[in-house]
Design a protein around this motif. Structure first.
Motif, PDB file in Angstrom:
ATOM      1  N   THR A   1       5.388 -11.132   6.001  1.00 56.98           N
ATOM      2  CA  THR A   1       5.085 -10.460   4.740  1.00 56.98           C
ATOM      3  C   THR A   1       5.616  -9.034   4.786  1.00 56.98           C
TER       4      THR A   1
ATOM      5  N   VAL B   1       7.636 -12.504   1.022  1.00 56.55           N
ATOM      6  CA  VAL B   1       7.203 -13.301   2.165  1.00 56.55           C
ATOM      7  C   VAL B   1       8.374 -14.193   2.547  1.00 56.55           C
TER       8      VAL B   1
ATOM      9  N   VAL C   1       6.678 -12.052  -4.129  1.00 49.54           N
ATOM     10  CA  VAL C   1       5.268 -12.046  -4.537  1.00 49.54           C
ATOM     11  C   VAL C   1       5.235 -11.493  -5.961  1.00 49.54           C
TER      12      VAL C   1
ATOM     13  N   TYR D   1       5.662  -5.329   2.898  1.00 45.84           N
ATOM     14  CA  TYR D   1       4.754  -4.569   2.034  1.00 45.84           C
ATOM     15  C   TYR D   1       5.427  -3.345   1.414  1.00 45.84           C
TER      16      TYR D   1
ATOM     17  N   SER E   1       8.532  -2.525  -7.840  1.00 43.18           N
ATOM     18  CA  SER E   1       7.148  -2.958  -7.665  1.00 43.18           C
ATOM     19  C   SER E   1       6.361  -2.531  -8.888  1.00 43.18           C
TER      20      SER E   1
ATOM     21  N   PRO F   1      -0.030  -3.075   5.135  1.00 42.80           N
ATOM     22  CA  PRO F   1      -1.045  -3.512   4.151  1.00 42.80           C
ATOM     23  C   PRO F   1      -2.221  -2.553   4.132  1.00 42.80           C
TER      24      PRO F   1
ATOM     25  N   GLU G   1      -5.760  -5.366   0.973  1.00 43.65           N
ATOM     26  CA  GLU G   1      -4.759  -6.437   0.875  1.00 43.65           C
ATOM     27  C   GLU G   1      -4.997  -7.517   1.916  1.00 43.65           C
TER      28      GLU G   1
ATOM     29  N   LYS H   1       1.117  -2.931  -1.066  1.00 49.31           N
ATOM     30  CA  LYS H   1       0.963  -4.250  -1.683  1.00 49.31           C
ATOM     31  C   LYS H   1       2.017  -5.217  -1.132  1.00 49.31           C
ATOM     32  N   PRO H   2       1.687  -6.483  -0.931  1.00 53.27           N
ATOM     33  CA  PRO H   2       2.679  -7.457  -0.468  1.00 53.27           C
ATOM     34  C   PRO H   2       3.734  -7.698  -1.551  1.00 53.27           C
TER      35      PRO H   2
END
Length: 263
Positions: free
Chosen positions: A175, A187, A215, A177, A230, A259, A263, A183-184
């Motif tokens: 993952t 992945v 994500v 971030y 984002s 994270p 999260e 925030k993720p």
């Protein structure tokens, strides 16, 4: 160095300054392409920088070091010019339009409105992963819309080792971030091996993700330019689709966060 992120400037900076710089970079790229292979034709209009548009025609193999070199140089130098002179062309760079039948989620340009710290409310985290530069991460993530870390930057970090180690240890994907919010965002790898993920990233010069690796709760693509961001306003990179679908060409410095506790 062909394209570097310009020093942080005031909001009154004229866009003409950027166009002039990009036009100069385009001329350098033209010379490089001619030196690498005479069959590579790169033409730039002789019109003033304020109205200049560039055209790219490539006739070469899709494999090997030449492709990697050309992709890194051309994407870094030409993409900003495409965005400034014709925003809608960025997502179709390479001749492919965005694939909208999948999970891609568009966002409003207002996401990137000015906030307390450039386009984000706060600076990047102080303890970023992969050994990336915090200064560079802050400039690209919060004070930038079109420029990128240099092609191949991630290869000088612990990115590959860390990704391979995590996949080997956990048996699952890694993952990535948001460098600002934690925030993720991505992945990966999903639907492919770690070797395929790393190889595609090396070929293009930046970590490269596919639709199923995004994500979408935290990531948006701006319809006007293909800019990938984002939801908190972090500039991540651009969607540069190819024959296999949407490909998100992402700055490692923007996805090197940790994270948060929530999260």
């Amino acid at each position: 160095m062909l394209v570097g992120l310009p020093p942080r400037e005031s909001s009154s900076t004229s866009i003409t300054t950027y166009r002039t710089m990009i036009a100069n970079n385009a001329r350098i790229v033209a010379l490089l392409l001619a030196l690498v292979n005479p069959s590579l034709a790169f033409t730039a209009s002789s019109a003033p920088a304020s109205t200049q548009k560039t055209q790219l025609q490539l006739s070469t193999s899709d494999e090997g070091s030449r492709r990697s070199f050309l992709t890194n140089v051309v994407t870094a130098a030409v993409l900003p010019s495409l965005v400034l002179s014709n925003p809608s062309s960025a997502s179709a760079f390479g001749g492919f339009k965005a694939f909208e039948s999948g999970p891609l989620v568009y966002g409003d340009d207002a996401i990137m409105d000015q906030k307390g710290h450039g386009t984000t409310a706060s600076p990047v985290q102080t303890d970023l992963r992969y050994g990336v530069s915090n200064k560079l991460a802050d400039k690209i993530s919060s004070f930038n819309r079109v420029f990128a870390e240099m092609g191949g930057y991630f290869e000088g970090t612990s990115f590959e080792k860390d990704v391979r180690d995590l996949v080997a240890t956990t048996g699952g994907p890694v993952t990535f971030y948001d460098s600002v919010s934690g925030k993720p965002l991505f992945v990966a790898p999903k639907g492919r091996s770690v070797d395929e993920f790393i190889e595609e990233s090396k070929v293009h010069g930046w970590p490269s993700f596919r639709d199923e690796e995004v994500v979408w709760e935290s990531v948006r693509v701006l319809r006007s330019s293909g800019e990938t961001v984002s939801t908190v306003g972090t500039h991540l990179g651009h969607n540069l689709p190819d024959r296999n679908g949407n490909r998100y060409c992402i700055n490692l410095v923007s996805i090197a966060g940790n994270p948060t506790s929530s999260e």
